[in-house]
Design a protein around this motif. Sequence first.
Motif, mmCIF file in Angstrom:
data_model
loop_
_atom_site.group_PDB
_atom_site.id
_atom_site.type_symbol
_atom_site.label_atom_id
_atom_site.label_comp_id
_atom_site.label_asym_id
_atom_site.label_seq_id
_atom_site.Cartn_x
_atom_site.Cartn_y
_atom_site.Cartn_z
ATOM 1 N N PHE A 43 0.843 -1.197 0.000
ATOM 2 C CA PHE A 43 0.000 0.000 0.000
ATOM 3 C C PHE A 43 0.881 1.251 0.000
ATOM 4 C CE2 PHE A 43 -4.256 1.750 1.459
ATOM 5 C CZ PHE A 43 -3.866 3.080 1.497
ATOM 6 N N VAL A 46 3.298 1.608 -3.211
ATOM 7 C CA VAL A 46 2.559 2.031 -4.401
ATOM 8 C C VAL A 46 2.116 3.488 -4.262
ATOM 9 C CG1 VAL A 46 0.472 1.635 -5.770
ATOM 10 C CG2 VAL A 46 1.812 -0.312 -4.971
ATOM 11 N N ASP A 54 -3.543 0.822 -3.971
ATOM 12 C CA ASP A 54 -2.995 -0.537 -3.989
ATOM 13 C C ASP A 54 -4.105 -1.470 -4.465
ATOM 14 O OD1 ASP A 54 -1.445 -2.789 -3.573
ATOM 15 O OD2 ASP A 54 -1.832 -2.859 -1.415
ATOM 16 N N CYS A 118 -6.380 -4.175 -1.818
ATOM 17 C CA CYS A 118 -5.726 -4.020 -0.530
ATOM 18 C C CYS A 118 -6.494 -4.784 0.539
ATOM 19 C CB CYS A 118 -5.657 -2.536 -0.166
ATOM 20 S SG CYS A 118 -4.996 -2.230 1.469
#
Length: 293
Positions: A43, A46, A54, A118
């Motif tokens: 997370f 990115v 994410d 995510c």
Amino acid sequence: MADPRLKAAFAERRFVTAPGIFDMISARIADAMGFACLYVTGFGTVASHLGLADAGIATYSDMVARVGTMARGCRTPVIADADTGYGGLLNVRHTVMGYEAAGVSGIQLEDQEMPKKCGHTPGRRVIPAEEMALKVRVAAEARRDPDFLIVARTDARTTLGLEEAIRRGRIYAEAGADIIFVESPESEAEMQAIGRAIDRPLLANMVEGGRTPILPAARLQALGYAMAIYPAIGFLAAAAALERAYAHLKEAGDSTAIGESYGFARMTALMGFPEVWEFERRWAEAAATGDKA
């Protein structure tokens, strides 16, 4: 080469607490703290690298260089998130080999469908357990160093229930995973059930504002967990600090709020400027005196 200290910590049943890192500032700060492990969060990486959610958008190519920079810049063993392995079995093999060559000591793979989502967010769907077990077997075979650890994550709890998540955890352990990560149990009782049911080092994901209760390390260990990751702690703290600083600049027209933060002198030291200055001084003296040594 993987750092053998991390595998030794699990063998000696020492509880491992791993803060999330997402760039080299967070990596350097965490590396100096004396943790047994650092966790490269998908997370946060990115978000900081691409400014995106994410949500399966980042590729292996986006991630491996970033992961390697963090791993090589740390003395502490690093485990890195690699999503689904970025594809099928051949992709998993390529990803494991690439992450290991990049310098991490462990890789996390998950059983979500592509594109992944995510953890702790809605709408996650998982592939068949047997398909994920093959990914774990490929990952275990692809590693060159026996100290390199395979973390197998299942996202089955949210959509298929706790019993299925536990079943998958057992299957992935049998397939060769070193650490089992059952994502987003929703109560302490569920965490206890996981701890009793799976005979493998277990990872707890402590996400502020997520589905799983945040518990102290001692309690997690008593429930049967061997490790806890805190993937969001760094980027949440950083975002809050940036928001305060930028808001003060916009409203007050000055940067006096920075006086309450890390400090420029500390930041230059953290980034290695004293070594640069010493190098420049030494070679400036050599040039001035004609010293060829």
